[in-house]
Motif scaffolding. Sequence first.
Motif, PDB file in Angstrom:
ATOM      1  N   GLY A   1      49.161  36.626 110.619  1.00 55.47           N
ATOM      2  CA  GLY A   1      48.091  36.305 111.559  1.00 55.47           C
ATOM      3  C   GLY A   1      46.784  35.984 110.847  1.00 55.47           C
ATOM      4  N   GLU A   2      46.495  36.699 109.777  1.00 53.68           N
ATOM      5  CA  GLU A   2      45.283  36.421 109.005  1.00 53.68           C
ATOM      6  C   GLU A   2      45.321  35.013 108.421  1.00 53.68           C
ATOM      7  OE1 GLU A   2      45.251  39.551 106.193  1.00 53.68           O
ATOM      8  OE2 GLU A   2      44.441  41.062 107.576  1.00 53.68           O
ATOM      9  N   ALA A   3      46.492  34.621 107.931  1.00 54.19           N
ATOM     10  CA  ALA A   3      46.639  33.265 107.391  1.00 54.19           C
ATOM     11  C   ALA A   3      46.484  32.227 108.499  1.00 54.19           C
ATOM     12  CB  ALA A   3      47.998  33.121 106.704  1.00 54.19           C
ATOM     13  N   LEU A   4      47.058  32.519 109.678  1.00 49.03           N
ATOM     14  CA  LEU A   4      46.916  31.604 110.819  1.00 49.03           C
ATOM     15  C   LEU A   4      45.458  31.453 111.231  1.00 49.03           C
ATOM     16  CD1 LEU A   4      49.885  32.629 113.168  1.00 49.03           C
ATOM     17  CD2 LEU A   4      49.566  30.419 112.061  1.00 49.03           C
ATOM     18  N   ALA A   5      44.748  32.593 111.302  1.00 49.19           N
ATOM     19  CA  ALA A   5      43.349  32.550 111.722  1.00 49.19           C
ATOM     20  C   ALA A   5      42.511  31.735 110.740  1.00 49.19           C
ATOM     21  CB  ALA A   5      42.797  33.971 111.837  1.00 49.19           C
TER      22      ALA A   5
ATOM     23  N   ASP B   1      43.533  29.299 108.788  1.00 52.21           N
ATOM     24  CA  ASP B   1      43.884  27.888 108.929  1.00 52.21           C
ATOM     25  C   ASP B   1      43.272  27.291 110.198  1.00 52.21           C
ATOM     26  OD1 ASP B   1      45.744  25.556 108.072  1.00 52.21           O
ATOM     27  OD2 ASP B   1      46.273  25.886 110.166  1.00 52.21           O
ATOM     28  N   LEU B   2      43.355  28.036 111.306  1.00 54.22           N
ATOM     29  CA  LEU B   2      42.812  27.542 112.569  1.00 54.22           C
ATOM     30  C   LEU B   2      41.295  27.362 112.504  1.00 54.22           C
ATOM     31  CD1 LEU B   2      44.903  29.649 115.112  1.00 54.22           C
ATOM     32  CD2 LEU B   2      44.900  27.154 114.921  1.00 54.22           C
TER      33      LEU B   2
ATOM     34  N   ALA C   1      37.417  34.323 119.980  1.00 52.54           N
ATOM     35  CA  ALA C   1      38.781  34.815 120.207  1.00 52.54           C
ATOM     36  C   ALA C   1      39.458  35.192 118.890  1.00 52.54           C
ATOM     37  CB  ALA C   1      39.607  33.759 120.932  1.00 52.54           C
ATOM     38  N   LEU C   2      39.192  34.433 117.845  1.00 45.73           N
ATOM     39  CA  LEU C   2      39.792  34.730 116.547  1.00 45.73           C
ATOM     40  C   LEU C   2      39.339  36.076 115.995  1.00 45.73           C
ATOM     41  CD1 LEU C   2      39.623  31.265 114.728  1.00 45.73           C
ATOM     42  CD2 LEU C   2      41.607  32.336 115.793  1.00 45.73           C
ATOM     43  N   ARG C   3      38.204  36.583 116.499  1.00 45.79           N
ATOM     44  CA  ARG C   3      37.682  37.874 116.023  1.00 45.79           C
ATOM     45  C   ARG C   3      38.104  39.048 116.907  1.00 45.79           C
ATOM     46  NH1 ARG C   3      33.070  34.456 115.331  1.00 45.79           N
ATOM     47  NH2 ARG C   3      32.218  35.189 117.323  1.00 45.79           N
ATOM     48  N   MET C   4      38.746  38.764 118.048  1.00 47.82           N
ATOM     49  CA  MET C   4      39.139  39.837 118.963  1.00 47.82           C
ATOM     50  C   MET C   4      40.307  40.659 118.407  1.00 47.82           C
ATOM     51  SD  MET C   4      38.907  38.000 122.713  1.00 47.82           S
ATOM     52  CE  MET C   4      37.329  37.518 123.404  1.00 47.82           C
TER      53      MET C   4
ATOM     54  N   LYS D   1      44.954  32.859 125.333  1.00 54.65           N
ATOM     55  CA  LYS D   1      43.590  32.352 125.472  1.00 54.65           C
ATOM     56  C   LYS D   1      43.372  31.152 124.550  1.00 54.65           C
ATOM     57  CE  LYS D   1      38.729  33.677 125.386  1.00 54.65           C
ATOM     58  NZ  LYS D   1      37.749  34.781 125.297  1.00 54.65           N
ATOM     59  N   LEU D   2      43.853  31.246 123.318  1.00 52.14           N
ATOM     60  CA  LEU D   2      43.712  30.131 122.388  1.00 52.14           C
ATOM     61  C   LEU D   2      44.457  28.900 122.893  1.00 52.14           C
ATOM     62  CD1 LEU D   2      44.111  31.928 118.930  1.00 52.14           C
ATOM     63  CD2 LEU D   2      42.006  31.102 119.988  1.00 52.14           C
ATOM     64  N   ASP D   3      45.622  29.121 123.471  1.00 52.15           N
ATOM     65  CA  ASP D   3      46.401  28.007 124.005  1.00 52.15           C
ATOM     66  C   ASP D   3      45.645  27.330 125.150  1.00 52.15           C
ATOM     67  OD1 ASP D   3      48.869  26.445 124.120  1.00 52.15           O
ATOM     68  OD2 ASP D   3      49.227  27.438 126.028  1.00 52.15           O
TER      69      ASP D   3
END
Length: 292
Positions: free
Chosen positions: A152-156, A158-159, A236-239, A246-248
């Motif tokens: 998830g950290e890697a996804l965040a 990248d996003l 949202a990425l910090r929640m 929500k991101l979708d």
Amino acid sequence: MVKSMTGYGKGDAVSEQGSFLVEIRSVNHRYGEVSVRMPRAFISQENEIKRLVSAQLKRGKIDVTVQWEEASGVDSIPQVNRELAQGYCETFRQLSGELGLPGEVPLALILAQKGVLRDSGTPVDEAGLLPQLTGAGRSALTAIDSMRTREGEALASDLLARRRQVAEWVDQIRERTPLMVAEYQQKLAARLEQLLGDVELDPARLAQEVALLADRCDITEELVRLDSHFAQFDEALRMKEPVGRKLDFLMQEMNREVNTIGSKANDAAIASLVIQVKAEMEKMREQVQNVE
């Protein structure tokens, strides 16, 4: 905290009666779906395991496998239900005679019938072993949650990088919009002078045409909403709670605004930027599908 929906974890626990091995695998899914495979002796604890997993893993298709191995010395020689075996034997002989089949009834065939062999050992105390079972489950959950957190950290990361790139292109669109109107005014004036020749050009009429174009191409509202969506996306990425849905939703809203900008702007440079934005946002959307 963004977490991935993909992961794997295992945990074990040992008691005097035997040992548990719990493995948990998860992949992407729109909702939270937990399925459990476990020995029949512990099937009464299936719902307890589902509750344990569902409390921590909110989204994803989650498969839980429970293995049980009895301690050495617990195994015992199975007992034979001789009366039942005799009944099977007589039934098979009678059927064999009616069908005209030669030979005796194989012993293996009789022993394979349900109820002929039964365990003579001490029954498993599934309720008493529940603490060990849930302990192994918690260990597996800790392992898979750690893996999902790392991914998830890697996804965040990248996003966030892609979102910033999209914002840079949107800023270029914002800067280009006034220039587009000015260029249209110049081209229109030059075209009219070419067509009218010595006839005097009406400045008021020209201004009206330019104003109409500026109104049709006005993307101020779309840009304001995009800025709001960007801010909500970063928040949202910090929640700490699951934010995949929500991101979708935010990705759908951002895509809608960009499509509107593309349809309004009558400009090649803006059209090119819109294509770049949409391509990058599609990559973001694919990544968001992995978020819990």
